[in-house]
Design a protein around this motif. Structure first.
Motif: not given
Length: 300
Positions: A177-193, A206-213
């Protein structure tokens, strides 16, 4: 003689102010708290059986498998099982309403008040158990990352998401599990390999297959992520939620615009007090890691 039962569709608030509600109503609030709280979504539930404190057993690391030759005895690991005490603390909220609410049916009053109760309880549980803010419990996820020194500083990007997981791999822990917040969505979407593929799957959340809440609280700073094996975050709820309605008295924690305390009798108001008990505990410090932009220090 006909025995009357409490029907929230017919009974007025003024007729039954002692907080004796149908189990369906109290269960509905508790269900919504559980569905919105990060602790209760990701954590592992422990039955408390109506007790304020229970002793539960947790298994430490130690299980392994071995290669063996023919006829050779297989080694037996005996992982340590240790008792831990899980103690519940009371969480309460007082909501104010106009005296006219006494003429509402309990069903209407309950539906009006339920969202506020759910949000208040969710925020306090998560702020304590995850962020260590106003925390009555023995520990928290925030404290665990500080104790295990698994906090890293940097922006949310592909490399740092991997580094966050590496902190856990060092302790033989795999995040569920990963604990995040809605305000991190843009940064997560832009995190690319290297192939320009985003680490964040929007459809599966999910982030790298891990559930995000997402945690709903302004106490959690933008740019912060907590990752971990949340089987090592346990919680218990010994009793259901309790309610009480009052028309008299002074509410010292709520003030009028002029700074004076709210007086229910003088101002023709009512107050509903809702309380619940919950226990939260982290059972392994090294099971959690944190990514932070570095603007704030760990709360110890």
């Amino acid at each position: 003689m006909t025995v009357q039962t409490f029907n929230p569709e017919h009974v007025l608030v003024s007729q039954q102010k002692d907080g004796t509600l149908l189990p369906d109503m109290t269960n509905a609030v508790l269900k919504e708290v559980a569905e919105s709280s990060v602790v209760m979504q990701l954590g592992k539930y422990v039955e408390m059986g109506g007790k304020q404190e229970v002793t539960t057993q947790i298994q430490t690391d130690g299980l392994s498998a071995y290669w063996v030759n023919e006829t050779e005895k297989i080694k037996t690991d005996k992982p340590e099982v240790v008792p831990v005490k899980l103690r519940a603390h009371k969480l309460g909220i007082i909501l104010l309403a106009s005296r006219e609410a006494l003429n509402y049916t309990w069903a209407r009053f309950f539906e009006d008040m339920k969202p506020q109760i759910v949000e208040a309880f969710q925020r306090k549980i998560d702020e304590a158990g995850i962020l260590n803010v106003n925390n009555p419990f023995a520990n928290s996820v925030e404290q665990a990352t500080a104790t295990a020194r698994t906090a890293i500083k940097g922006a949310i990007n592909y490399d740092n998401v991997l580094a966050l997981q590496d902190k856990l791999y060092d302790a033989d822990v795999e995040a569920n599990g990963i604990v995040s917040k809605v305000q991190n969505r843009t940064a997560l979407r832009e995190s690319r390999d290297g192939n320009k593929v985003s680490v964040f799957d929007r459809s599966a959340n999910t982030v790298d297959g891990i559930q995000v809440v997402d945690l709903k609280s302004n106490q959690m700073k933008k740019g912060t992520l907590y990752a971990g094996d949340f089987d090592h975050l346990i919680y218990g709820v010994p009793y259901n939620i309790n309610y009480k309605i009052s028309e008299e008295g002074q509410i010292s924690t709520v003030t009028n615009e002029d700074g004076t305390p709210v007086n229910l009798f003088e101002q023709e108001m009512i107050a509903i007090r809702a309380t619940m008990d919950i226990a939260v505990m982290v059972t392994k410090d090294g099971a959690f890691a944190k990514l932070t932009a570095g603007a704030e220090e760990a709360v110890l």
